[in-house]
Design an enzyme around this catalytic site. Structure first.
Site, PDB file in Angstrom:
ATOM      1  NE  ARG A  46      -2.664  -0.970   3.525  1.00  0.00           N
ATOM      2  CZ  ARG A  46      -2.599  -2.094   4.228  1.00  0.00           C
ATOM      3  NH1 ARG A  46      -2.999  -3.240   3.689  1.00  0.00           N
ATOM      4  NH2 ARG A  46      -2.156  -2.098   5.467  1.00  0.00           N
ATOM      5  CE  LYS A 136     -13.773  10.444   0.512  1.00  0.00           C
ATOM      6  NZ  LYS A 136     -13.475   9.430  -0.514  1.00  0.00           N
ATOM      7  CD  GLU A 177     -17.233  11.145  -1.947  1.00  0.00           C
ATOM      8  OE1 GLU A 177     -16.288  11.198  -1.140  1.00  0.00           O
ATOM      9  OE2 GLU A 177     -17.281  10.326  -2.873  1.00  0.00           O
ATOM     10  CE  LYS A 219     -14.766  12.276  -4.437  1.00  0.00           C
ATOM     11  NZ  LYS A 219     -13.374  11.883  -4.187  1.00  0.00           N
TER      12      LYS A 219
HETATM   13  P1  13P Z   1     -14.185   6.985  -7.262  1.00  0.00           P
HETATM   14  O1  13P Z   1     -13.758   8.086  -8.183  1.00  0.00           O
HETATM   15  O2  13P Z   1     -13.483   5.696  -7.480  1.00  0.00           O
HETATM   16  O3  13P Z   1     -15.667   6.862  -7.163  1.00  0.00           O
HETATM   17  O4  13P Z   1     -13.715   7.418  -5.812  1.00  0.00           O
HETATM   18  C1  13P Z   1     -13.878   8.714  -5.386  1.00  0.00           C
HETATM   19  C2  13P Z   1     -13.968   8.730  -3.927  1.00  0.00           C
HETATM   20  O5  13P Z   1     -13.228   9.396  -3.255  1.00  0.00           O
HETATM   21  C3  13P Z   1     -14.997   7.929  -3.296  1.00  0.00           C
HETATM   22  O6  13P Z   1     -15.182   8.381  -2.018  1.00  0.00           O
END
Ligand code: 13P
Length: 341
Positions: A46, A136, A177, A219
């Protein structure tokens, strides 16, 4: 941090021609992506993967910031430089995922609520000390038979707003998001209805919690057909319906919107973003990308956990970032796909 500094950071995150690299997969999610390619899910792998991403030459030309995971923000490049100061040197703003995941919502079968508010103030202080300038939190809204419910949308919107307020108190820009999942056989119009209801609820809660719009980034998922819907909406329709939905539900003083890719192919995610920006000049906010899979996928398939593939994988990542940078100003074309690496 003053509100001017929050605004300056938010503005830099959605700077012209740039977007955000999401690389905040939890260890189990990272493991699922590795497993498909036969890569072992170890802490070393990772770290090596995240080091590959962040040390990609010229990445900062197209990437304004990157979202890290708790394990990653504590890790270093192969030369021993901790990731956050390394990113600072390159001109990439360090961000951090702070939610602790989507859990079953009690009393609402098939629906989730995102957790992580307990102790968040203290965790934000720690991450700030490590160099994080934005955060986030992802909420998950599922479309299905009789869902989403108002209860689920409200619980998630409220948590997003509480999280955003705590971030701004700590001088950290929140990425808010609410992801309406692409899974299912729903039509684009059903997705429009659910996305609209979700955004309306989220912005009502953000207002209640006195979140500064100029100091946050939304987002969002795109308004798109469900993956299993027999009738897949074309690029133009996705772009039109997404922009229409945003114009209806977002305040004009929001710093910007950065889309997630959500299971779209890399090429489609770029084409959709490009169409929105090409068809709509003069929107109140920049529309850019904050993709994980749609940025990382081709590079990971090339890397396969082998050090001899690092340079080739980085070339692919940089190219993908460049195409999305172009899409964020509406200047991408399909021919650009061919000039890859
Ligand atoms: P994806 O673009 O793979 O959907 O991931 C964005 C993300 O941060 C999901 O929380």
């Amino acid at each position: 941090m003053t509100s001017q500094e929050l605004q300056a950071t938010a503005k830099a995150m959605v700077a012209k021609g740039k977007g955000i690299l999401a690389m905040d997969e939890s260890n189990p999610t990272c493991g699922r992506r590795f497993k498909k390619l036969g890569i072992e899910n170890t802490v070393d792998n990772r770290r090596a993967w995240r080091a590959l991403l962040l040390t990609t030459p010229r990445l900062a030309d197209y990437i304004s910031g990157a979202i890290l995971y708790d394990e990653t923000i504590r890790q270093s490049t192969s030369d021993g430089i901790p990731f956050p100061p390394y990113m600072g040197q390159c001109g990439i703003i360090p961000g951090i995922k702070v939610d602790t995941g989507a859990k079953d919502l009690a009393g609402f079968p098939g629906e989730k609520v995102t957790e992580g508010l307990d102790g968040l103030r203290e965790r934000l202080t720690e991450y700030k000390g490590m160099g994080a300038r934005f955060a986030k939190w992802r909420a998950v809204i599922t479309i299905g038979n009789q869902i989403p419910s108002r209860g689920c949308i409200h619980a998630n919107a409220h948590a997003l707003a509480r999280y955003a307020a705590l971030c701004q108190e700590a001088g950290i820009v929140p990425i808010v998001e609410p992801e309406v999942l692409i899974d299912g056989d729903h039509t684009i119009d059903r997705c429009h209805e659910v996305t609209s209801e979700t955004l309306r609820a989220v912005f009502a809660e953000l207002k209640e919690q006195r979140v500064l719009m100029e100091g946050m980034v939304l987002k969002s998922s795109m308004v798109i057909s469900g993956l299993d819907c027999p009738k897949q909406a074309r690029v133009k329709e996705v772009a039109e319906k997404t922009v229409e939905c945003l114009l209806k539900n977002l305040p004009e003083n929001l710093a910007g919107v950065a889309f997630l890719s959500g299971g779209q192919s890399s090429e489609l995610a770029t084409a959709h973003l490009n169409a929105m920006n090409a068809m709509h000049r003069g929107l109140p906010w920049p529309l850019t990308f904050s993709y994980a899979r749609a940025l990382q996928q081709s590079a990971m398939e090339t890397w396969l956990g082998k050090s001899e593939n690092v340079a080739a994988a980085q070339k692919l990542l940089c190219h993908r970032a460049k195409l999305n940078g172009a899409a964020s100003v509406g200047s991408y074309s399909e021919e650009m796909e061919k000039e890859a690496a």
